[in-house]
Design a protein around this motif. Structure first.
Motif, PDB file in Angstrom:
ATOM      1  N   CYS A 238       0.834  -1.213   0.000  1.00 35.33           N
ATOM      2  CA  CYS A 238       0.000   0.000   0.000  1.00 35.33           C
ATOM      3  C   CYS A 238       0.864   1.257   0.000  1.00 35.33           C
ATOM      4  CB  CYS A 238      -0.928  -0.011   1.212  1.00 35.33           C
ATOM      5  SG  CYS A 238      -2.216  -1.283   1.151  1.00 35.33           S
ATOM      6  N   LEU A 239       1.941   1.247   0.771  1.00 37.08           N
ATOM      7  CA  LEU A 239       2.823   2.413   0.811  1.00 37.08           C
ATOM      8  C   LEU A 239       3.490   2.635  -0.541  1.00 37.08           C
ATOM      9  CD1 LEU A 239       4.149   4.654   2.467  1.00 37.08           C
ATOM     10  CD2 LEU A 239       5.921   3.016   3.145  1.00 37.08           C
ATOM     11  N   SER A 240       3.895   1.549  -1.193  1.00 41.06           N
ATOM     12  CA  SER A 240       4.526   1.680  -2.507  1.00 41.06           C
ATOM     13  C   SER A 240       3.545   2.244  -3.530  1.00 41.06           C
ATOM     14  CB  SER A 240       5.041   0.314  -2.975  1.00 41.06           C
ATOM     15  OG  SER A 240       6.028  -0.178  -2.092  1.00 41.06           O
ATOM     16  N   VAL A 241       2.292   1.737  -3.502  1.00 38.76           N
ATOM     17  CA  VAL A 241       1.280   2.238  -4.437  1.00 38.76           C
ATOM     18  C   VAL A 241       1.000   3.713  -4.180  1.00 38.76           C
ATOM     19  CG1 VAL A 241      -1.138   2.038  -5.136  1.00 38.76           C
ATOM     20  CG2 VAL A 241       0.237  -0.027  -4.771  1.00 38.76           C
ATOM     21  N   PHE A 242       0.888   4.073  -2.899  1.00 37.87           N
ATOM     22  CA  PHE A 242       0.607   5.468  -2.565  1.00 37.87           C
ATOM     23  C   PHE A 242       1.743   6.385  -3.004  1.00 37.87           C
ATOM     24  CE2 PHE A 242       1.248   8.964   0.482  1.00 37.87           C
ATOM     25  CZ  PHE A 242       0.093   9.697   0.227  1.00 37.87           C
ATOM     26  N   MET A 243       2.968   5.978  -2.777  1.00 41.37           N
ATOM     27  CA  MET A 243       4.109   6.808  -3.171  1.00 41.37           C
ATOM     28  C   MET A 243       4.177   6.940  -4.689  1.00 41.37           C
ATOM     29  SD  MET A 243       5.392   7.888  -0.407  1.00 41.37           S
ATOM     30  CE  MET A 243       6.890   8.636  -1.057  1.00 41.37           C
ATOM     31  N   GLY A 244       3.851   5.859  -5.411  1.00 39.87           N
ATOM     32  CA  GLY A 244       3.829   5.945  -6.864  1.00 39.87           C
ATOM     33  C   GLY A 244       2.753   6.896  -7.365  1.00 39.87           C
ATOM     34  N   TRP A 245       1.572   6.794  -6.735  1.00 41.94           N
ATOM     35  CA  TRP A 245       0.478   7.708  -7.105  1.00 41.94           C
ATOM     36  C   TRP A 245       0.855   9.154  -6.787  1.00 41.94           C
ATOM     37  CZ3 TRP A 245      -2.344  10.928  -3.856  1.00 41.94           C
ATOM     38  CH2 TRP A 245      -3.445  11.571  -4.447  1.00 41.94           C
ATOM     39  N   LEU A 246       1.447   9.396  -5.612  1.00 42.15           N
ATOM     40  CA  LEU A 246       1.829  10.743  -5.217  1.00 42.15           C
ATOM     41  C   LEU A 246       2.873  11.318  -6.168  1.00 42.15           C
ATOM     42  CD1 LEU A 246       1.587  13.066  -3.182  1.00 42.15           C
ATOM     43  CD2 LEU A 246       3.373  11.929  -1.803  1.00 42.15           C
ATOM     44  N   ALA A 247       3.863  10.499  -6.554  1.00 38.95           N
ATOM     45  CA  ALA A 247       4.887  10.961  -7.480  1.00 38.95           C
ATOM     46  C   ALA A 247       4.266  11.321  -8.826  1.00 38.95           C
ATOM     47  CB  ALA A 247       5.956   9.889  -7.657  1.00 38.95           C
ATOM     48  N   GLY A 248       3.297  10.514  -9.290  1.00 37.25           N
ATOM     49  CA  GLY A 248       2.626  10.815 -10.546  1.00 37.25           C
ATOM     50  C   GLY A 248       1.854  12.121 -10.497  1.00 37.25           C
ATOM     51  N   ARG A 249       1.170  12.382  -9.386  1.00 37.04           N
ATOM     52  CA  ARG A 249       0.420  13.624  -9.246  1.00 37.04           C
ATOM     53  C   ARG A 249       1.347  14.832  -9.226  1.00 37.04           C
ATOM     54  NH1 ARG A 249      -4.399  13.997 -10.683  1.00 37.04           N
ATOM     55  NH2 ARG A 249      -4.706  15.715  -9.222  1.00 37.04           N
ATOM     56  N   LEU A 250       2.488  14.685  -8.537  1.00 33.06           N
ATOM     57  CA  LEU A 250       3.439  15.810  -8.462  1.00 33.06           C
ATOM     58  C   LEU A 250       4.024  16.121  -9.835  1.00 33.06           C
ATOM     59  CD1 LEU A 250       5.295  14.997  -5.114  1.00 33.06           C
ATOM     60  CD2 LEU A 250       3.611  16.801  -5.533  1.00 33.06           C
ATOM     61  N   PHE A 251       4.349  15.085 -10.609  1.00 36.33           N
ATOM     62  CA  PHE A 251       4.885  15.323 -11.954  1.00 36.33           C
ATOM     63  C   PHE A 251       3.829  15.924 -12.878  1.00 36.33           C
ATOM     64  CE2 PHE A 251       8.316  12.279 -10.822  1.00 36.33           C
ATOM     65  CZ  PHE A 251       9.387  13.039 -11.262  1.00 36.33           C
ATOM     66  N   ALA A 252       2.557  15.559 -12.636  1.00 36.63           N
ATOM     67  CA  ALA A 252       1.489  16.102 -13.476  1.00 36.63           C
ATOM     68  C   ALA A 252       1.293  17.595 -13.247  1.00 36.63           C
ATOM     69  CB  ALA A 252       0.186  15.361 -13.205  1.00 36.63           C
ATOM     70  N   LEU A 253       1.622  18.063 -12.033  1.00 39.87           N
ATOM     71  CA  LEU A 253       1.465  19.471 -11.707  1.00 39.87           C
ATOM     72  C   LEU A 253       2.622  20.342 -12.215  1.00 39.87           C
ATOM     73  CD1 LEU A 253       0.136  19.148  -8.034  1.00 39.87           C
ATOM     74  CD2 LEU A 253      -1.186  19.658 -10.123  1.00 39.87           C
ATOM     75  N   VAL A 254       3.731  19.696 -12.558  1.00 37.93           N
ATOM     76  CA  VAL A 254       4.899  20.470 -13.025  1.00 37.93           C
ATOM     77  C   VAL A 254       4.697  20.938 -14.455  1.00 37.93           C
ATOM     78  CG1 VAL A 254       7.354  20.351 -13.477  1.00 37.93           C
ATOM     79  CG2 VAL A 254       6.416  19.231 -11.462  1.00 37.93           C
TER      80      VAL A 254
END
Length: 254
Positions: A238-254
């Protein structure tokens, strides 16, 4: 500290009723417990003690001291790489049922000037004499090749080492050796075995223990992963999935 060791050694080493006894080793370790915390960069152990001769007085000249520090044993599979078509791939492999995770030897002189190869093999006095238990039938030459490969690998990792001038003997009775533990050591019970040798014979030996253990949050994670392995695995996923999702959202905002 040295005076206390010598006084204690003189007390326990005195012969009773005028009868001679074998030499007595009184070993000690500067740290009986090594605590591994976050940011642990390794530590240095001081192994020291005293040796008395059969008369209970300070030892005569001619003694050599060898200290062997071993970590807990574990099964391991060693693989040999082979280059095929410009690519390195795994080829042959062999399994050992028991191999020390850490192995260090310190001696007052080079081992080959203290004992013969047979005695060194019996007491594992050196990296050339580590005793490994193969997992099945294996050709002696092949076993020697894989053993050499394992020793070389762990030497480069700082987990196997030897110092042929690492023990100093003061006043013919007090000895000391410094052995470093790197940051990548595994936790568990380590044994420091000290050998007193003269004329090529081991005349006395003694063992001291060192407990290497995790403390604080690292200890909590270790215990939790062992006692609640399923839940620990689910949380890790779950932590790995969450971190992957969070990283994707951050890159989408850049």
């Amino acid at each position: 500290m040295s005076a206390a060791v010598l006084a204690f050694a003189a007390l326990v080493g005195a012969p009773a009723g005028g009868q001679e006894r074998d030499p007595i080793l009184v070993p000690a370790v500067s740290q009986q417990e090594v605590q591994v915390r976050q940011g642990f960069t390794g530590t240095e152990l001081l192994l020291f003690g005293a040796i008395l001769d059969p008369r209970g007085s300070r030892a005569a000249d001619g003694y050599d001291i060898v200290v062997v520090l071993k970590g807990p044993a574990e099964p391991i599979r060693v693989r040999e790489k082979e280059r095929v078509g410009g690519i390195w791939i795994n080829s042959e492999s062999t399994a050992f049922r028991s191999a020390p995770t850490y192995f260090a030897v310190a001696s007052s002189r080079p081992i080959d000037t203290i004992v013969d190869a047979r005695t060194a093999a019996i007491y594992e006095l050196g990296l050339d004499f580590i005793q490994l238990s193969p997992g099945g039938a294996i050709d002696p030459e092949e076993q020697a090749r894989f053993t050499s490969g394992l020793v070389d690998l762990r030497q480069r990792q700082g987990l196997y080492k030897q110092d042929m001038d690492g023990v100093t003997i003061e006043e013919g009775v007090l000895y000391k050796a410094r052995i470093s533990l790197p940051s990548n050591v595994l936790t568990g019970l380590y044994t420091a075995e000290t050998f007193a040798i003269t004329d090529g014979r081991v005349i006395a030996s003694a063992v001291a223990d060192v407990d290497v253990r995790k403390v604080g949050f690292e200890r909590f994670v270790e215990v939790f992963s062992q006692s609640q392995s399923l839940l620990y695995g689910l949380l890790a996923v779950c932590l790995s999935v969450f971190m992957g999702w969070l990283a994707g959202r951050l890159f989408a905002l850049v």
